[in-house]
Scaffold this active site. Structure first.
Site, PDB file in Angstrom:
ATOM      1  N   CYS A 233       0.830  -1.202   0.000  1.00 36.48           N
ATOM      2  CA  CYS A 233       0.000   0.000   0.000  1.00 36.48           C
ATOM      3  C   CYS A 233       0.866   1.253   0.000  1.00 36.48           C
ATOM      4  CB  CYS A 233      -0.883   0.044   1.256  1.00 36.48           C
ATOM      5  SG  CYS A 233      -1.892  -1.409   1.553  1.00 36.48           S
TER       6      CYS A 233
ATOM      7  N   ASP B  10      19.603  37.622 -13.289  1.00 39.20           N
ATOM      8  CA  ASP B  10      18.279  37.958 -13.820  1.00 39.20           C
ATOM      9  C   ASP B  10      17.791  39.291 -13.243  1.00 39.20           C
ATOM     10  OD1 ASP B  10      15.689  36.834 -15.215  1.00 39.20           O
ATOM     11  OD2 ASP B  10      15.037  37.598 -13.255  1.00 39.20           O
TER      12      ASP B  10
END
Length: 498
Positions: free
Chosen positions: A32, A447
């Protein structure tokens, strides 16, 4: 594995650990996900596996209730740059099904024996078993979401024979393919986090739910993709980001729509054999296997970033479905506005892209291949001469594989290769590393938007000083960039209204 921690996660049904490991139950013979809603077994009856493939090899079958195959992938494979992580990214992209284990080993630069040994040591399963587990999940998806005849479906899922398909489905799910289809028609589990059908089942079109770890902030993720969309290959329509995909056996058109619990993925495929690859690339594009809790915990500990993280937790890094395409677009976008970059790329697409049909929208082409772009005359590109030279040099390097930007590639080697291309500087190298290669620590210190945000937050604004100040954010600086960009008033930071 930390067994005690795994036990606690299972007892708490903690969904944050879904995909990190799988729990096998000795008394039932099933495995599971940690968040399975069933009553947790006694700790002495639990066994833990790092992959579904390892649990299957140990003789356990998948739980019918929690569907452990339909969970986000382990974030390790996107966070790391070692051999195992690179191999897992390539397996997810379907390389073993296309080229076999020798092809995977060759792509990574290792022998088959070395590769198998390392995967077995860390994951408890070799590349064939890992690919088989993925193939089984693809088969289940096709069984439940299409009306394809089983024989056609078997080959579409990547099986060499119908017999292998039948045996694998029975072994993994403890149901025959026909029983799986009957069960899917009879019972649809509302809210199930797995890949379930959400619409009509039509030939060639599949609608699945892409799970993710919460929280997820869709604003910058879909906003960035929509704001930078290149006409012809991308668009925002009816609340979904749509684009064309070039795939190993054909092409596809995908529509990705954010929802509170999942991302709806509507795929129109020209060849169903590309389903696994298409889903993998869409998950990669949206960074859905990230661990936002770990990322935000570290970034939120920084006093400058803490308010940004608290305001909009769960930001992801918008990536790409085609690294070469993104690298070319990054060069086109050097020192120009977003609108100008879109215009330049749209001209390339209209002139050199491969036409496709989009019955549901306005997409018209696939982005041109590097081989097609290698044949064009650079003088025909309407851009400065230096930019034309840079685009031509990059296309040549990509075509000759002097620059390798594969999903399973080496991040640092790719950086070095890009830096050798004339006209490509640190901004482009780091942008490609962040969005095309998926390096979570890529940092575009040069940037303009990042530097403006730094000034507003009282951080150093020079690239060298800002890079030094960013050390506490490692290895999540690509995510820090998303929070820094979010301080500006730009369309990339919000969902389109249409």
């Amino acid at each position: 594995m930390d067994v005690e921690r795994c036990v606690r996660a299972v007892q708490a049904r903690d969904e944050r650990f879904d995909g990190w490991f799988f729990t096998a139950v000795l008394t039932t013979g099933i495995y599971c996900r940690p968040s399975c809603p069933a009553t947790p077994p006694k700790p002495e009856n639990m066994r833990f596996f790092p992959s579904a493939a390892a649990a299957q090899q140990a003789g356990f079958r998948a739980c019918k209730r929690c569907r452990p195959g339909a969970v986000p992938g382990s974030p390790q494979w996107n966070e790391r740059a070692d051999l195992v992580a690179r191999a897992m990214r390539l397996i997810a992209d379907g390389l073993v099904d296309r080229e076999g284990v020798p092809g995977l080993a060759a792509r990574l630069g290792y022998s088959v024996r070395q590769l198998e040994r390392q995967l077995m040591a860390e994951l408890g399963a070799g590349p064939l078993a890992l690919a088989r587990a993925q193939r089984a999940q693809t088969a289940r998806l096709l069984i439940e979401t299409t009306t394809l005849p089983m024989a056609d479906l078997a080959y579409a899922a990547g099986f060499a024979s119908v017999r292998a398909f039948n045996e694998t489905v029975q072994e993994v799910f403890a149901l025959s393919p026909s029983e799986l289809r009957t069960r899917a028609k009879a019972v649809d589990e509302p809210g199930a986090p797995g890949a379930r059908t959400t619409g009509t089942r039509t030939a060639g079109t599949i609608v699945v739910r892409l799970p993710f770890r919460r929280p997820l902030c869709p604003d910058n993720l879909f906003g960035h993709l929509a704001a930078t969309a290149v006409p012809g290959i991308e668009e925002w329509r009816d609340g979904a980001y749509r684009r064309t995909l070039r795939l190993p056996h054909g092409h596809a058109v995908v529509a990705l729509r954010p929802a509170p619990e999942h991302v709806e993925c509507r795929l129109a495929l020209s060849d169903l054999r590309d389903l696994t690859t298409a889903i993998s690339r869409c998950r990669w594009l949206l960074d859905l296997d990230a661990d936002p809790v770990a990322v935000d915990a570290q970034l939120g500990a920084d006093e400058a970033l803490a308010p940004l993280v608290a305001k909009s937790p769960g930001r992801r890094v918008p990536r790409t479905t085609d690294p070469a395409e993104f690298a070319i677009r990054a060069v086109l976008g050097q020192q120009v506005s977003t609108a100008a970059a879109r215009t330049l790329a749209a001209r390339l697409v209209a002139t050199h892209g491969e036409p496709v049909e989009d019955v549901d929208g306005g997409l018209t082409h696939l982005f041109p291949t590097t081989s097609a772009l290698a044949e064009l005359d650079p003088e025909t590109l309407a851009m400065p001469r230096s930019r034309r030279a840079s685009v031509g040099a990059l296309v040549t390097a990509l075509t000759a594989r002097d620059v390798e930007l594969d999903v399973g590639g080496d991040w640092e080697r790719a950086r070095a290769q890009l830096a050798e291309v004339p006209g490509i500087g640190p901004w482009t190298v780091e942008l490609v590393a962040m969005r095309a290669l998926g390096d979570p620590d890529a940092f575009v210190a040069t940037d303009l938007g990042v530097r403006r945000a730094a000034v507003d937050l009282g951080l150093p604004s020079t690239p060298a000083a800002l890079t030094a100040r960013s050390a506490p954010w490692r290895p999540w600086r690509a995510y820090a960039v998303q929070y820094l960009w979010a301080t500006g008033d730009h369309p990339i930071n919000r969902l389109p209204s249409g």
